[in-house]
Design an enzyme around this catalytic site. Structure first.
Site, PDB file in Angstrom:
ATOM      1  N   ASN A  13     -37.527 -34.008  89.902  1.00  0.00           N
ATOM      2  CA  ASN A  13     -36.084 -33.857  90.107  1.00  0.00           C
ATOM      3  C   ASN A  13     -35.743 -34.573  91.412  1.00  0.00           C
ATOM      4  OD1 ASN A  13     -33.480 -33.039  90.608  1.00  0.00           O
ATOM      5  ND2 ASN A  13     -33.981 -30.870  90.938  1.00  0.00           N
ATOM      6  N   LYS A  15     -32.891 -35.164  92.628  1.00  0.00           N
ATOM      7  CA  LYS A  15     -31.653 -34.666  93.263  1.00  0.00           C
ATOM      8  C   LYS A  15     -30.776 -35.868  93.655  1.00  0.00           C
ATOM      9  CE  LYS A  15     -34.150 -30.565  94.494  1.00  0.00           C
ATOM     10  NZ  LYS A  15     -34.282 -29.384  95.316  1.00  0.00           N
ATOM     11  N   HIS A  98     -29.680 -25.584  87.549  1.00  0.00           N
ATOM     12  CA  HIS A  98     -30.478 -25.615  88.781  1.00  0.00           C
ATOM     13  C   HIS A  98     -29.777 -24.740  89.824  1.00  0.00           C
ATOM     14  CE1 HIS A  98     -32.265 -27.039  92.502  1.00  0.00           C
ATOM     15  NE2 HIS A  98     -33.277 -27.465  91.764  1.00  0.00           N
ATOM     16  N   GLU A 100     -29.120 -25.164  92.811  1.00  0.00           N
ATOM     17  CA  GLU A 100     -28.134 -25.875  93.638  1.00  0.00           C
ATOM     18  C   GLU A 100     -26.813 -26.018  92.889  1.00  0.00           C
ATOM     19  OE1 GLU A 100     -30.639 -29.217  94.648  1.00  0.00           O
ATOM     20  OE2 GLU A 100     -31.934 -27.813  95.731  1.00  0.00           O
ATOM     21  N   GLU A 168     -37.626 -21.211  89.158  1.00  0.00           N
ATOM     22  CA  GLU A 168     -37.541 -21.770  90.503  1.00  0.00           C
ATOM     23  C   GLU A 168     -36.948 -20.721  91.437  1.00  0.00           C
ATOM     24  OE1 GLU A 168     -37.507 -26.372  90.404  1.00  0.00           O
ATOM     25  OE2 GLU A 168     -35.461 -25.640  90.482  1.00  0.00           O
ATOM     26  N   GLY A 174     -37.541 -26.395  98.447  1.00  0.00           N
ATOM     27  CA  GLY A 174     -37.408 -27.204  99.658  1.00  0.00           C
ATOM     28  C   GLY A 174     -37.811 -26.487 100.933  1.00  0.00           C
ATOM     29  N   SER A 214     -41.237 -26.147  96.029  1.00  0.00           N
ATOM     30  CA  SER A 214     -42.280 -26.549  96.990  1.00  0.00           C
ATOM     31  C   SER A 214     -43.634 -26.831  96.353  1.00  0.00           C
ATOM     32  CB  SER A 214     -42.416 -25.498  98.105  1.00  0.00           C
ATOM     33  OG  SER A 214     -41.217 -25.419  98.846  1.00  0.00           O
ATOM     34  N   GLY A 235     -39.376 -31.321  93.227  1.00  0.00           N
ATOM     35  CA  GLY A 235     -38.272 -31.966  93.933  1.00  0.00           C
ATOM     36  C   GLY A 235     -38.801 -33.001  94.910  1.00  0.00           C
ATOM     37  N   GLY A 236     -38.878 -32.618  96.178  1.00  0.00           N
ATOM     38  CA  GLY A 236     -39.254 -33.539  97.260  1.00  0.00           C
ATOM     39  C   GLY A 236     -40.472 -34.394  96.962  1.00  0.00           C
TER      40      GLY A 236
END
Ligand code: PGA
Length: 254
Positions: A13, A15, A98, A100, A168, A174, A214, A235-236
């Protein structure tokens, strides 16, 4: 009847990250997706909508997904994108609900349900996200929250082929924090059970349950070994080809 464990899916993802110049990262991931890896794990990248077409036009065996889609097919919804539009660009999946989106855009379970139905209609598989906040976990409400999000977010008559679920925990996204393997296993067992009630046990056994929050190369092996974890939503670490491939490798070895 027992069903085979689903093939793992490791989904990235991105983002709101990535410009046209980021195509090389997708290409690097494609180059590292060796035949050995391909045999054991499915990959997916969900870049910003602006890159879906460019990525899906690249000749690598990795499907591309969106990160959100409107519940309507078309109409006066300035700034929105429909599931049909994502499909038209070559997307095969879309992340929905999600945290967010749920927090920053105030999306309710009913919104996620309508979007999930729209995705199915457009031929996209929905990656429906659920997860508790830190306060909810500390109050001992994690399972209740996740159960109620799941029940509220799934339209009737979902099939395993068009559904992926992602657990999640909001506090893990994050933050570098992750739940213990036992906590992940507890939530994933609940998701499987709830899905069984909605779809029947056999169909529920085919739905891939991803863990997200994470996930990185250093913890992917442990997470991949947790019962009922069929992949990861990353994600990251998905913005870096080597890290994303290392996570994929951990799932391939489980
Ligand atoms: P993270 O994000 O891996 O950067 O924690 C996961 C997600 O939000 O899907």
């Amino acid at each position: 009847m027992s069903v085979d464990r689903p093939r793992p899916l490791v989904a990235g993802n991105w983002k709101m990250n990535g410009l046209r110049s980021s195509v090389h990262v997708f290409q690097e991931i494609g180059q590292g997706y060796t035949p050995e890896l391909r045999e054991r794990v499915d990959l997916l990248i969900c870049p910003p909508a602006t890159l879906v077409h460019a990525f899906s036009a690249i000749d690598v065996p990795i499907p591309v997904g969106g990160q959100d889609a409107h519940a309507e097919e078309a109409g006066a919804f300035t700034g929105n994108i429909s599931a049909a539009m994502l499909a038209d660009l070559g997307a095969t999946h879309v992340i929905l609900g999600h945290s967010e989106r749920r927090s920053l855009h105030r999306e309710s379970d009913a919104d996620v349900r309508a979007k999930t139905a729209a995705a199915r209609k457009a031929g996209l598989a929905a990656i429906v996200c659920v997860g508790e906040t830190q306060e909810e976990r500390e109050a001992g409400r994690a399972l209740d929250v996740v159960r109620s999000q799941l029940r509220g977010s799934l339209p009737p008559e979902m099939r395993a082929s068009s559904l992926v679920l992602a657990y999640e925990p909001v506090w893990a996204i994050g933050s570098g924090l992750t739940p213990t393997p036992a906590d992940i296993a507890e939530v994933h067992a609940l998701l499987r059970e709830e899905l069984g009630e909605a779809l029947g046990a056999e169909e529920a056994g085919r739905v891939r349950l991803l863990y997200g929050g994470s996930v990185k190369p250093s913890n992917a092996g442990e997470i991949a070994g947790v019962e009922n974890v069929d992949g990861a939503l990353v994600g990251g670490a998905s913005l870096n080809a080597a890290d994303f491939l290392a996570i994929a490798d951990a799932f391939a070895r489980r």
